[in-house]
Design an enzyme around this catalytic site. Structure first.
Site, PDB file in Angstrom:
ATOM      1  N   GLU A 128       0.841  -1.188   0.000  1.00  0.00           N
ATOM      2  CA  GLU A 128       0.000   0.000   0.000  1.00  0.00           C
ATOM      3  C   GLU A 128       0.881   1.245   0.000  1.00  0.00           C
ATOM      4  O   GLU A 128       1.822   1.320   0.792  1.00  0.00           O
ATOM      5  CB  GLU A 128      -0.908   0.027   1.240  1.00  0.00           C
ATOM      6  N   GLY A 268       3.324   2.269  10.498  1.00  0.00           N
ATOM      7  CA  GLY A 268       3.112   1.636  11.790  1.00  0.00           C
ATOM      8  C   GLY A 268       2.776   0.171  11.637  1.00  0.00           C
ATOM      9  O   GLY A 268       3.299  -0.684  12.346  1.00  0.00           O
ATOM     10  N   MET A 270       0.411  -2.742   8.654  1.00  0.00           N
ATOM     11  CA  MET A 270      -0.305  -2.898   7.393  1.00  0.00           C
ATOM     12  C   MET A 270      -1.276  -4.062   7.506  1.00  0.00           C
ATOM     13  O   MET A 270      -0.915  -5.140   7.963  1.00  0.00           O
ATOM     14  CB  MET A 270       0.702  -3.128   6.255  1.00  0.00           C
ATOM     15  N   GLU A 271      -2.510  -3.829   7.038  1.00  0.00           N
ATOM     16  CA  GLU A 271      -3.616  -4.743   7.292  1.00  0.00           C
ATOM     17  C   GLU A 271      -3.781  -5.830   6.250  1.00  0.00           C
ATOM     18  O   GLU A 271      -4.880  -6.377   6.087  1.00  0.00           O
ATOM     19  CB  GLU A 271      -4.919  -3.939   7.377  1.00  0.00           C
ATOM     20  N   ASN A 272      -2.731  -6.233   5.548  1.00  0.00           N
ATOM     21  CA  ASN A 272      -2.865  -7.266   4.526  1.00  0.00           C
ATOM     22  C   ASN A 272      -3.769  -8.404   5.005  1.00  0.00           C
ATOM     23  O   ASN A 272      -3.636  -8.879   6.124  1.00  0.00           O
ATOM     24  CB  ASN A 272      -1.494  -7.855   4.192  1.00  0.00           C
ATOM     25  N   GLU A 305      -5.544  -2.563  12.870  1.00  0.00           N
ATOM     26  CA  GLU A 305      -5.259  -3.404  11.705  1.00  0.00           C
ATOM     27  C   GLU A 305      -6.214  -4.589  11.644  1.00  0.00           C
ATOM     28  O   GLU A 305      -6.630  -5.000  10.555  1.00  0.00           O
ATOM     29  CB  GLU A 305      -3.811  -3.882  11.738  1.00  0.00           C
ATOM     30  N   HIS A 308      -9.544  -3.543  10.217  1.00  0.00           N
ATOM     31  CA  HIS A 308      -9.504  -3.375   8.761  1.00  0.00           C
ATOM     32  C   HIS A 308     -10.020  -4.617   8.023  1.00  0.00           C
ATOM     33  O   HIS A 308     -10.368  -4.515   6.838  1.00  0.00           O
ATOM     34  CB  HIS A 308      -8.074  -3.091   8.295  1.00  0.00           C
TER      35      HIS A 308
END
Length: 882
Positions: A128, A268, A270-272, A305, A308
């Site tokens: 992202e 900080g 990442m919500e993969n 996260e 998300h």
């Protein structure tokens, strides 16, 4: 429109792709310098699309190794390729077709930390916003969704862990010395949510049983030896999963949820989908190395996260202009989670402090933009406090206007209607309009108009008619690209507080809509009349910060003190104390500038000390009350022609006044708020430590302050108390031997812990005064400073620029020149990091003329550089444009 630094993207130009992506199969053969990726992509042409339209795929510094169409090598005449684009012509008009793209990439050399990179022996991705195009040629945009199958092949000895999104399909030996793992994510996702991690990592495991009875495997991967420090993160994850079920009815959907902590990361976290990648500072914690704030941050970001998964993953954004749709909404959700886990009032105060210190200056400066912008040059530069924090406030206002039940119904409809979609802000707002029957057209201006509204209020009580009349006027200031603004729908929570502290109940209210003690300000000028009020009340307005506005309401010190003593809304009590403090701080800054004696209003001192000593109030709230408005807050209120040295001197004088007047109170708090027994990170214990450390800060202004702080440092049994004592020593007594000894002892004890060393760097970077620049330069030569690690750069250079008003804003301009040279040095290897640190100069126009001219010159030096990234060029040009 093309520019010299990149293409200007316009929301109005959005149109769907000509091709629909049905499926993605990726096979990685990992190698530190020559990773081979075979991407097999199945497309079909969209109904109604131009039958002759070519397939256009995005790239970024890529080299194409091979290209096939339906497994046949594609002739060179049928495609055009550059490092940034692949265009394929003469494709089937109706039938699906498969494009196979093979690229060779060098993870070891990827210093941008975008795409696939390798750090400390671990392969990691960050996609992202537009990082996937650094891995392979692809339709890299958030409205292109497909299920992914991923096979990872790697050296078994150095990469025993092979992870990607979704559920694990299986794995095993591949050939001599290598093994493989296969993953399948059945939920269609955009490429920005793709993730891959490979390396030799430790693991912490647990399980979670969902509300429907499914068991989900939970795994957190960290560097070996750090597993015990992930226990709190695992606990926070499980609490987040349960809270999202109970509050929003959202159940997790895969068989496994994974978190990986890495030390080199631009963001900080990442919500993969199913595989969150975290900066390790937001995963690792234990009492010896983490502060109470670290624990709170871990809890909030783990939750953010995870949340998300529904607000960002299951429902993603149609285009990057809709970024607030996932980020602002999810910030609101994590704020609500933290409020339920901790103190709602204290959490709200912290949120508003952050909003006012970071987002309000952004809204008032050259980088101002709407929550949903309409143009951008570099999307990385729009991961801003406006999108995140103001975006959250807009969601909060919807909840305030509709009420909790209707808001929940709107969220339920949004999840039901748009699951699996790439949605827009209009889609989101329409759900709330539908369940409530409200026309939210005017309210939607919060998404479209930049700038912080100013609401001016005046009130008058008429004893003869037993009426209280409130007159309101709203104005949204002009911002870049938006000179004329329309009236906003501003929900203002209120209470009428009577002499005995009770809440007055008017017999009627006229002049506009009022619901659940909320005034709806919708006109530019509006007058509300409260009838049936037997005595003059004190009006508490914008309670709970129900709207993110600047409020100009000239209340007397007596009225503010009354609110501070009696309002049932603790946020309003804190705000009243702040409003009592600000005139004293503003006048102190002016007096310091003019060389006058600095005085302090006794009524303000009495009100604050009364709250400080009130044992009926929770310690965390009292600590927030004692934390006076910051130097940045004072500068913002002064408005312009600011002298940071005068602001600092004036504030210090007020703190010293308070310390002297409240010496007995602070002595008592320092003694009574000590926490006994083993450290626990719970909110109550954290509040006691916060109040005790506030007392220590005030006591440092009295005789014996350095000895007391040194004793507190030596006796500290947790990182919260240790860093607070070290901060008091460094900031109040930078030249004392006790300070040098404490800094040395801290370094010796923690020199093998990067996250703790970041605190050591930051404490020194924020020492007030002109001498700190020399210290920062010296620290950059320290062997512990790692220029390629974003955390370390932020801890020293970023903290100096953002959080040291007197050290950075030196009158000779050396701070600005220093930063300009650092930006030019960081930019070639990590443009994202350079651009974000550069935003520390966003308020340069509010400085007094000498400093402002130095700042302009430094920005000009950056702008004149022969080679700049799009990220930095975009920021610097917006900051210097007239």
């Amino acid at each position: 429109m093309r520019t010299d630094t990149g293409q200007i993207v316009h929301l109005a130009d959005y149109r769907p792709t000509d091709f629909i992506l049905e499926r993605v199969d990726l096979t990685f053969e990992l190698d530190p310098t020559a990773t081979r990726l075979e991407a097999r992509l199945i497309f079909h042409r969209r109904d109604g699309a131009d039958p002759k339209a070519p397939l256009v795929l995005d790239g970024d510094e890529l080299t194409l190794a091979e290209l096939r169409l339906d497994q046949n090598e594609l002739p060179a005449a049928q495609f055009d390729v550059t490092p940034d684009s692949l265009v394929i012509r003469d494709l089937p008009e109706a039938a699906p077709f498969e494009v196979t793209v093979i690229t060779i990439i060098n993870p070891e050399a990827n210093g941008q930390l975008m795409g696939l990179y390798r750090t400390n022996g671990v392969y990691c991705t960050q996609c992202e916003a537009e990082g996937f195009r650094r891995i392979t040629y692809f339709p890299d945009r958030p409205d292109v969704l497909a299920p992914y199958t991923v096979t990872i092949i790697a050296d078994k000895a150095t990469n025993p862990v092979l992870l990607s999104n979704g559920n694990f399909l299986g794995g095993g030996n591949y050939d001599e010395g290598r093994h493989f793992a296969a993953w399948f994510d059945p939920f269609p996702k955009p490429s920005y949510l793709f993730a891959l991690v490979a390396g030799d990592l430790g693991i912490v495991e647990d399980t979670f049983t969902t509300m429907s009875g499914r068991e989900v495997a939970l795994k957190i991967y960290v560097e070996h030896g750090k597993e015990p420090r992930a226990a709190y993160a695992m606990d926070a994850l499980k609490r987040s999963m349960r809270w999202d079920e109970e509050r929003f009815g959202r159940e997790y959907d895969l068989d496994i949820f994974m978190i990986v902590a890495v030390s080199d990361f631009n963001m900080g976290a990442m919500e993969n989908k199913g595989l969150n990648v975290f900066n390790d500072k937001y995963v690792l914690a234990d009492p010896e190395t983490a502060t109470d704030q670290d624990y709170a941050n871990i809890e909030a970001i783990i939750a953010h996260e995870y949340f998300h998964n529904w607000t960002g993953n299951r429902i993603t954004c149609r285009d990057w202009f809709q970024l607030c749709l996932k980020e602002g909404l999810t910030v609101y959700r994590d704020h609500e989670f933290s409020a339920d886990q901790r103190s709602r009032a204290v959490k709200r105060i912290a949120e508003v402090r952050h909003l006012k210190s970071e987002q309000f200056p952004e809204d008032a400066g050259p980088l101002a933009h709407p929550v949903r912008p309409t143009t951008y040059r570099e999307i990385n530069n729009f991961y801003t406090t406006t999108v995140y924090e103001k975006g959250s406030e807009v969601t909060r206002m919807i909840a305030t206007i509709l009420g909790r039940d209707r808001f929940k119904q709107g969220m339920d409809l949004y999840f039901e209607r748009h699951d699996g979609d790439a949605a827009t802000v209009e889609d989101f707002v329409a759900c709330f309009a539908e369940v409530s029957g409200r026309d939210l057209t005017q309210f939607s201006r919060w998404y479209h108009q930049a700038g912080t509204p100013m609401v001016t209020a005046s009130a008058e009580y008429d004893a003869a008619s037993r009426s209280f009349v409130l007159t309101l006027e709203q104005n949204v200031p002009p911002t870049p690209g938006q000179s004329v603004k329309e009236p906003m729908h501003i929900p203002l929570s209120f209470a009428l507080i009577l002499d005995n502290g009770s809440i007055g109940e008017p017999s009627s209210i006229t002049g506009g809509e009022v619901t659940d003690d909320v005034l709806h300000l919708t006109e530019r000028h509006q007058t509300f009349t409260f009838s049936g009020i037997g005595a003059r009340p004190v009006l508490s307005l914008n309670r709970g910060f129900s709207a993110p506005i600047n409020l100009d309401f000239r209340q007397t010190p007596a009225d503010l003190a009354h609110i501070a003593r009696h309002d049932s809304d603790l946020f309003a009590r804190w705000q009243a104390l702040t409003d009592l403090a600000l005139p004293n701080l503003l006048q102190a800054a002016r007096d310091a500038r003019d060389g006058k004696e600095i005085t302090c209003d006794p009524a303000f001192l009495a009100a604050l000390l009364e709250v400080a000593g009130d044992g009926n109030l929770e310690p965390a709230f009292r600590a927030q009350a004692l934390a006076l408005p910051s130097e940045a807050d004072i500068a913002r209120e002064l408005g312009g022609n600011n002298d940071p040295d005068a602001i600092h001197a004036g504030r210090q004088a007020i703190l010293a006044h308070l310390a002297r007047e409240g010496a007995a109170t602070f002595e008592a708090l320092f003694a009574s708020m000590r926490t006994e027994g083993a450290f626990t990170p719970d909110a109550a214990s954290a509040g006691r430590r916060a109040l005790r450390n506030s007392a220590l800060s005030y006591l440092s202004y009295l005789d014996g302050g350095v000895a007391r702080a040194a004793d507190a440092f030596a006796s500290a049994d947790n990182m919260t108390d240790m860093t607070q004592a070290l901060t008091v020593l460094a900031h109040r007594f930078p030249g004392e031997a006790a300070t040098a000894n404490a800094l040395g002892a801290f370094l010796k004890r923690f020199d093998d812990n990067p996250l703790v060393l970041d605190k050591w760097f930051s404490i020194q970077a924020t020492i007030p005064g002109v001498a700190t620049l020399a210290r920062v330069r010296a620290l950059m030569e320290d062997p512990h400073f790692v220029a390629t690690n974003p955390n370390r750069v932020r801890a020293l250079i970023g903290t100096f620029a953002f959080a040291n008003p007197t050290g950075f804003n030196r009158k000779d301009g050396e701070g600005y020149r220093f930063l300009a040279r650092q930006i030019l040095a960081i930019d070639p290897r990590n443009p994202q990091l350079a651009a974000r640190i550069l935003t520390s100069m966003r308020s340069w126009r509010s400085l007094e003329p000498t400093r402002a001219e130095h700042a302009r010159t430094a920005l000009g030096e950056i702008s004149a550089a022969a080679s700049l990234s799009t990220d930095v060029r975009d920021i610097v040009e917006r900051m210097i444009q007239d």
